[in-house]
Design a protein around this motif. Sequence first.
Motif, mmCIF file in Angstrom:
data_model
loop_
_atom_site.group_PDB
_atom_site.id
_atom_site.type_symbol
_atom_site.label_atom_id
_atom_site.label_comp_id
_atom_site.label_asym_id
_atom_site.label_seq_id
_atom_site.Cartn_x
_atom_site.Cartn_y
_atom_site.Cartn_z
ATOM 1 N N SER A 262 6.338 18.159 -6.439
ATOM 2 C CA SER A 262 5.389 17.952 -5.325
ATOM 3 C C SER A 262 5.030 16.472 -5.291
ATOM 4 C CB SER A 262 4.136 18.815 -5.480
ATOM 5 O OG SER A 262 3.409 18.472 -6.623
ATOM 6 N N CYS A 263 4.872 15.939 -4.092
ATOM 7 C CA CYS A 263 4.601 14.500 -3.993
ATOM 8 C C CYS A 263 3.156 14.221 -4.393
ATOM 9 C CB CYS A 263 4.926 13.985 -2.590
ATOM 10 S SG CYS A 263 3.576 14.136 -1.425
ATOM 11 N N PRO A 264 2.865 12.999 -4.817
ATOM 12 C CA PRO A 264 1.507 12.709 -5.291
ATOM 13 C C PRO A 264 0.491 12.603 -4.149
ATOM 14 C CG PRO A 264 2.861 10.733 -5.371
ATOM 15 C CD PRO A 264 3.774 11.851 -4.990
ATOM 16 N N THR A 265 0.962 12.575 -2.942
ATOM 17 C CA THR A 265 0.205 12.320 -1.694
ATOM 18 C C THR A 265 -0.262 10.856 -1.629
ATOM 19 O OG1 THR A 265 -2.117 12.775 -2.247
ATOM 20 C CG2 THR A 265 -0.737 14.700 -1.760
ATOM 21 N N CYS A 266 -0.532 10.430 -0.416
ATOM 22 C CA CYS A 266 -1.071 9.081 -0.193
ATOM 23 C C CYS A 266 -1.757 9.082 1.162
ATOM 24 C CB CYS A 266 0.047 8.038 -0.267
ATOM 25 S SG CYS A 266 1.207 8.176 1.093
ATOM 26 N N GLY A 267 -2.071 7.932 1.659
ATOM 27 C CA GLY A 267 -2.796 7.842 2.929
ATOM 28 C C GLY A 267 -2.029 8.400 4.120
ATOM 29 N N ARG A 268 -0.755 8.678 3.942
ATOM 30 C CA ARG A 268 0.034 9.215 5.066
ATOM 31 C C ARG A 268 -0.094 10.727 5.207
ATOM 32 N NH1 ARG A 268 3.264 5.779 2.362
ATOM 33 N NH2 ARG A 268 3.564 3.777 3.392
ATOM 34 N N CYS A 269 -0.619 11.361 4.161
ATOM 35 C CA CYS A 269 -0.624 12.829 4.129
ATOM 36 C C CYS A 269 -1.693 13.383 5.079
ATOM 37 C CB CYS A 269 -0.885 13.278 2.695
ATOM 38 S SG CYS A 269 -0.656 15.030 2.485
ATOM 39 N N GLU A 270 -1.304 14.385 5.880
ATOM 40 C CA GLU A 270 -2.242 14.944 6.880
ATOM 41 C C GLU A 270 -2.431 16.445 6.681
ATOM 42 O OE1 GLU A 270 -3.754 13.140 9.208
ATOM 43 O OE2 GLU A 270 -2.518 11.397 9.656
ATOM 44 N N VAL A 295 7.550 20.459 -2.559
ATOM 45 C CA VAL A 295 6.462 20.487 -1.579
ATOM 46 C C VAL A 295 6.077 19.037 -1.303
ATOM 47 C CG1 VAL A 295 4.045 21.119 -1.257
ATOM 48 C CG2 VAL A 295 5.610 22.758 -2.279
ATOM 49 N N MET A 296 6.277 18.587 -0.060
ATOM 50 C CA MET A 296 6.143 17.155 0.242
ATOM 51 C C MET A 296 5.144 16.904 1.367
ATOM 52 S SD MET A 296 8.293 15.890 -1.911
ATOM 53 C CE MET A 296 8.462 14.219 -1.333
ATOM 54 N N GLY A 297 4.449 15.758 1.261
ATOM 55 C CA GLY A 297 3.298 15.502 2.128
ATOM 56 C C GLY A 297 3.560 14.931 3.503
ATOM 57 N N CYS A 298 4.691 14.237 3.707
ATOM 58 C CA CYS A 298 4.877 13.635 5.040
ATOM 59 C C CYS A 298 6.353 13.367 5.305
ATOM 60 C CB CYS A 298 4.060 12.340 5.165
ATOM 61 S SG CYS A 298 4.873 10.918 4.437
ATOM 62 N N VAL A 299 6.604 12.752 6.439
ATOM 63 C CA VAL A 299 7.996 12.570 6.875
ATOM 64 C C VAL A 299 8.738 11.441 6.131
ATOM 65 C CG1 VAL A 299 7.747 13.524 9.178
ATOM 66 C CG2 VAL A 299 7.191 11.113 8.765
ATOM 67 N N VAL A 300 7.998 10.646 5.310
ATOM 68 C CA VAL A 300 8.676 9.515 4.655
ATOM 69 C C VAL A 300 9.764 10.024 3.695
ATOM 70 C CG1 VAL A 300 8.416 7.533 3.130
ATOM 71 C CG2 VAL A 300 6.718 7.941 4.900
ATOM 72 N N ASN A 301 9.318 10.803 2.692
ATOM 73 C CA ASN A 301 10.310 11.362 1.760
ATOM 74 C C ASN A 301 10.467 12.869 1.920
ATOM 75 O OD1 ASN A 301 10.776 8.901 0.414
ATOM 76 N ND2 ASN A 301 8.899 9.185 -0.767
ATOM 77 N N GLY A 302 9.567 13.472 2.695
ATOM 78 C CA GLY A 302 9.504 14.926 2.781
ATOM 79 C C GLY A 302 10.805 15.614 3.151
ATOM 80 N N PRO A 303 11.335 15.364 4.334
ATOM 81 C CA PRO A 303 12.538 16.105 4.733
ATOM 82 C C PRO A 303 13.705 15.890 3.763
ATOM 83 C CG PRO A 303 11.526 15.049 6.625
ATOM 84 C CD PRO A 303 10.823 14.514 5.407
HETATM 85 S S1 SF4 Z 1 5.891 12.064 0.717
HETATM 86 FE FE1 SF4 Z 1 4.552 11.049 2.189
HETATM 87 S S2 SF4 Z 1 2.524 11.768 1.646
HETATM 88 FE FE2 SF4 Z 1 3.794 12.170 -0.109
HETATM 89 S S3 SF4 Z 1 3.520 10.357 -1.363
HETATM 90 FE FE3 SF4 Z 1 5.357 10.044 -0.163
HETATM 91 S S4 SF4 Z 1 4.676 8.895 1.580
HETATM 92 FE FE4 SF4 Z 1 2.823 9.781 0.656
#
Ligand code: SF4
Length: 351
Positions: A262-270, A295-303
Amino acid sequence: MRKLKKVVEIGKVKIGGNNPIVVQSMTKTKTRDIKKTIIQIKRLQKAGCDMVRMAVVNKDDAISLRRIKKSVSIPIIADIHFDYRLALKAIDAGVDKIRINPGNIGENWKVTEVIKKAKDNCVPIRIGVNSGSLPKSILKKYRHPTPDAIVESMKDAINIFINNRFNNIVISAKGADVRDTIFVYKMLSKQFNYPLHIGITEAGLPFRGGIKSAVGLGILLNQGIGDTIRVSLTSDPVMEVVAAYEILNSLGLRQHGPIFISCPTCGRCEVNLARIARTVESRLKKYKSFMKVAVMGCVVNGPGEAREADFGIACGKGVGIVFAKGKEIRRAKEAKLVDILFEVIDENINN
Ligand code: SF4
């Protein structure tokens, strides 16, 4: 590259050679409480424990081993300190292996008695040398339980076995200091062909103990050292098995149960990714199949990550996409994502 050691058979389980790294744990019940001990062993077995050790501190414990052995199907190991007669009784009770620390058994003739009995009954012995119980003569020479002192103590112990023509042995020299333990095991691996049981002893509560064990065991295993492991934690022993497989899965040495990313999340996570991740991790506990779930937080690395995993979720703003085997399966609102993920997992695997 794994350093191939002699193979030792503990009941149906083989340690050493090219055999999979064996996961061990230890019961935390009074062994003479047969019912509780059996329940704990069965829980350990369900979690994937390959063999289990139990403390034998008196005659009642030793006698109980016979009934315990009949009620469980993984090999059982009697852990003996101080009193060689308990080792003899444990062998009579039918254990699959005994663990002794020659440093606290006393005179050599007592160790020899144990060896003779083990030989007659084809029971392997683990020689478990500990920094806390080195013979006085060695402590006098080195002043402290240094790695050299531990290795010399192991050599002396092994010599008793060699003199009695007994080589059905596994060796261990666990310590609480990670770097010293690594150093000791490297020396032992170089000098002996016996399979190595490795661990960081008295590692602590699960968080710190898990990290210390992962560092120590990870470094050794990645250098091909170690044939069987125990993660020693101040906790329910099932946690030890879970942690052991996490280490082995991370290094690609065993494939047991899910790998969870699972990603650590950051300011991009919604989305509330921490809640999604906790729920997914908790629901994954009942699955035994080896699979990678992301389980990933956003479109940067998610898909990308979700596609690379066997199953995954890549989130956007209050929504997400569930992936299976690299393909986009469904888009859904945040609240529905976990249920959909598990529907997809259940459709695709036989647990
Ligand atoms: S996947 Fe998106 S939300 Fe998760 S850490 Fe990377 S950039 Fe931030």
